[in-house]
Design a protein around this motif. Sequence first.
Motif, mmCIF file in Angstrom:
data_model
loop_
_atom_site.group_PDB
_atom_site.id
_atom_site.type_symbol
_atom_site.label_atom_id
_atom_site.label_comp_id
_atom_site.label_asym_id
_atom_site.label_seq_id
_atom_site.Cartn_x
_atom_site.Cartn_y
_atom_site.Cartn_z
ATOM 1 N N GLU A 1 9.550 -4.909 13.130
ATOM 2 C CA GLU A 1 9.052 -6.148 13.129
ATOM 3 C C GLU A 1 7.881 -6.453 12.229
ATOM 4 O O GLU A 1 7.581 -7.313 11.421
ATOM 5 N N PRO A 2 7.027 -5.452 12.227
ATOM 6 C CA PRO A 2 5.926 -5.355 11.074
ATOM 7 C C PRO A 2 6.325 -5.553 9.691
ATOM 8 O O PRO A 2 5.601 -6.230 9.024
ATOM 9 N N ASP A 3 7.254 -4.869 9.297
ATOM 10 C CA ASP A 3 7.864 -4.896 7.998
ATOM 11 C C ASP A 3 8.263 -6.224 7.681
ATOM 12 O O ASP A 3 8.162 -6.729 6.646
ATOM 13 N N MET A 4 9.165 -6.721 8.559
ATOM 14 C CA MET A 4 9.714 -8.120 8.375
ATOM 15 C C MET A 4 8.475 -9.065 8.185
ATOM 16 O O MET A 4 8.599 -9.935 7.542
ATOM 17 N N LEU A 5 7.443 -8.970 9.272
ATOM 18 C CA LEU A 5 6.424 -10.034 9.022
ATOM 19 C C LEU A 5 5.506 -9.887 7.850
ATOM 20 O O LEU A 5 5.134 -11.064 7.198
ATOM 21 N N GLU A 6 5.341 -8.806 7.379
ATOM 22 C CA GLU A 6 4.615 -8.560 6.038
ATOM 23 C C GLU A 6 5.403 -9.211 4.981
ATOM 24 O O GLU A 6 4.743 -9.982 4.068
ATOM 25 N N ARG A 7 6.632 -9.131 4.763
ATOM 26 C CA ARG A 7 7.385 -9.660 3.956
ATOM 27 C C ARG A 7 7.359 -11.216 3.931
ATOM 28 O O ARG A 7 7.020 -12.090 2.965
ATOM 29 N N ALA B 1 18.713 -8.531 15.609
ATOM 30 C CA ALA B 1 19.155 -7.302 16.219
ATOM 31 C C ALA B 1 19.796 -6.349 14.976
ATOM 32 O O ALA B 1 19.983 -5.159 15.656
ATOM 33 N N TYR B 2 20.019 -6.794 14.050
ATOM 34 C CA TYR B 2 20.710 -5.622 13.008
ATOM 35 C C TYR B 2 19.773 -5.601 11.818
ATOM 36 O O TYR B 2 18.795 -6.511 11.474
ATOM 37 N N PRO B 3 19.839 -4.426 11.000
ATOM 38 C CA PRO B 3 19.055 -4.121 9.784
ATOM 39 C C PRO B 3 19.222 -5.513 9.110
ATOM 40 O O PRO B 3 20.258 -6.015 8.699
ATOM 41 N N VAL B 4 17.995 -5.980 8.299
ATOM 42 C CA VAL B 4 18.000 -6.978 7.588
ATOM 43 C C VAL B 4 17.635 -6.549 6.130
ATOM 44 O O VAL B 4 16.858 -5.935 5.450
ATOM 45 N N ARG B 5 18.402 -7.277 5.070
ATOM 46 C CA ARG B 5 18.445 -6.971 3.742
ATOM 47 C C ARG B 5 17.815 -7.835 2.851
ATOM 48 O O ARG B 5 17.520 -7.696 1.743
ATOM 49 N N LEU B 6 17.752 -9.287 3.375
ATOM 50 C CA LEU B 6 17.128 -10.108 2.630
ATOM 51 C C LEU B 6 16.443 -11.252 3.694
ATOM 52 O O LEU B 6 16.982 -11.579 4.906
ATOM 53 N N LEU B 7 15.150 -11.766 3.435
ATOM 54 C CA LEU B 7 14.515 -12.629 3.995
ATOM 55 C C LEU B 7 14.127 -13.631 3.184
ATOM 56 O O LEU B 7 13.953 -13.760 2.084
ATOM 57 N N GLY B 8 14.203 -14.940 3.633
ATOM 58 C CA GLY B 8 13.729 -16.196 2.763
ATOM 59 C C GLY B 8 13.029 -17.282 3.543
ATOM 60 O O GLY B 8 13.215 -17.496 4.779
ATOM 61 N N SER C 1 0.824 -1.169 0.112
ATOM 62 C CA SER C 1 0.034 0.101 0.018
ATOM 63 C C SER C 1 1.019 1.205 0.028
ATOM 64 O O SER C 1 2.124 1.010 0.050
ATOM 65 N N ARG C 2 0.384 2.304 0.040
ATOM 66 C CA ARG C 2 1.084 3.493 0.030
ATOM 67 C C ARG C 2 2.030 3.723 1.217
ATOM 68 O O ARG C 2 3.113 4.566 1.111
ATOM 69 N N ASP C 3 1.510 3.118 2.185
ATOM 70 C CA ASP C 3 2.043 3.488 3.725
ATOM 71 C C ASP C 3 3.064 2.424 3.850
ATOM 72 O O ASP C 3 4.059 2.507 4.734
ATOM 73 N N ARG C 4 3.084 0.882 3.442
ATOM 74 C CA ARG C 4 3.751 -0.011 3.982
ATOM 75 C C ARG C 4 3.781 -1.200 3.002
ATOM 76 O O ARG C 4 2.718 -1.093 2.145
ATOM 77 N N GLY C 5 4.446 -2.117 3.306
ATOM 78 C CA GLY C 5 4.355 -3.201 2.310
ATOM 79 C C GLY C 5 5.376 -3.552 1.450
ATOM 80 O O GLY C 5 6.483 -2.590 0.996
ATOM 81 N N VAL C 6 5.389 -4.494 0.389
ATOM 82 C CA VAL C 6 6.341 -4.439 -0.511
ATOM 83 C C VAL C 6 5.523 -4.951 -2.008
ATOM 84 O O VAL C 6 4.411 -5.444 -1.630
ATOM 85 N N VAL C 7 6.107 -4.557 -2.954
ATOM 86 C CA VAL C 7 5.400 -4.859 -4.325
ATOM 87 C C VAL C 7 5.561 -6.272 -4.806
ATOM 88 O O VAL C 7 6.815 -6.673 -4.772
ATOM 89 N N ALA C 8 4.422 -6.869 -5.110
ATOM 90 C CA ALA C 8 4.812 -8.427 -5.362
ATOM 91 C C ALA C 8 4.924 -8.525 -6.967
ATOM 92 O O ALA C 8 5.492 -9.259 -7.563
#
Length: 362
Positions: free
Chosen positions: A262-268, A333-340, A41-48
Amino acid sequence: MPVLNPPIRKIIHVDMDAFFASVEQRDNPDLRGKPVAVGGSRDRGVVAAASYEARRYGVHSALASKIAAQRCPQLIFVKPRFEVYSAVSRQIREVFFSYTDLVEPLSLDEAYLDVTENKICMPSASIIAKEIKARIKEVTGLTASAGVSYNKFLAKLASDMDKPNGFTLITPDKAEEIVAGLTIEKFHGIGKVTAAKMQSMGIVTGADLRQRSEEELIRNFGKVGRYYFRISRALDDREVQPHRIRKSIGSERTFDMDLTEEPDMLERLEYLAEEVALDMARLKATAKTVTVKIKYFDFTQNTRSKTYLSEFSSADAIYTIARELLRTPQLPAYPVRLLGIAVSSLLYQHDKQEGYQLTIEF
């Protein structure tokens, strides 16, 4: 330098054009001709996924939604409908199987087909590819791009050369010339990190890659160096595998901006779980193990896994397990650049079937 192995196969790679976004534009006339992003959405999330109208603004899959909205203020965000995309994918697959049983799906929207021997006894792979494109359009209302050549690497390369709604044939006499002129980042199987390393070594094009020995490439890139050595010479002997027995099914995303909340990570993770579940449904597989991969801003990474006695296959189950793994023993504990997310300990509902190939003149 001549091709070392004679081309004997006729391979088609079919790739749907902006698949998720095109389905949304098909089903909602108000979206046609407009920049559309599926997911976020315009506020959060990631483009699929992004429509071609959105891609002109630099919007693409795995891009943070906030950045996408900045690049394209008129961007329209649409909630994903994975059950619809899966149903359309089944329609497309039925078209493929009307021509050959040697179909290797790579995802919901792309597949390899070996039509060396085919069900309509058609000697021309190009004619078959054009027929498949027309059938897909007739059945689904969507366009696809197709590439035809004598191996998988070249067929996939060809399908990317004339998108959307394109068709490209790479014949044996043109293959090495085309590969030599490619920039390294255009090679399927060479990602951003590997491309950057190659460029630092002075390998910028396919012609540069071809100048390096197999030993040097293996020394610098490991076993995959052998693959790089061969594709730089337009060689690829991988067969189309209609029922590839996979030990794991997974999906991962590298983010344009490192994640700290955390919310951004969970959304991904939720989106990745949906992708993995769709792949499992396509393969008629269940799993007992979930693994979460975390790569940090400094490129260090770790994995967290859990195995269960009972089987699971739903996106909800995969997401619930992945969410707990992300939090256990603690949130990154550190910024995350990739999740899988990957699932393993797979059980399949079908038996592996063997295909065979005949040598026919190209």
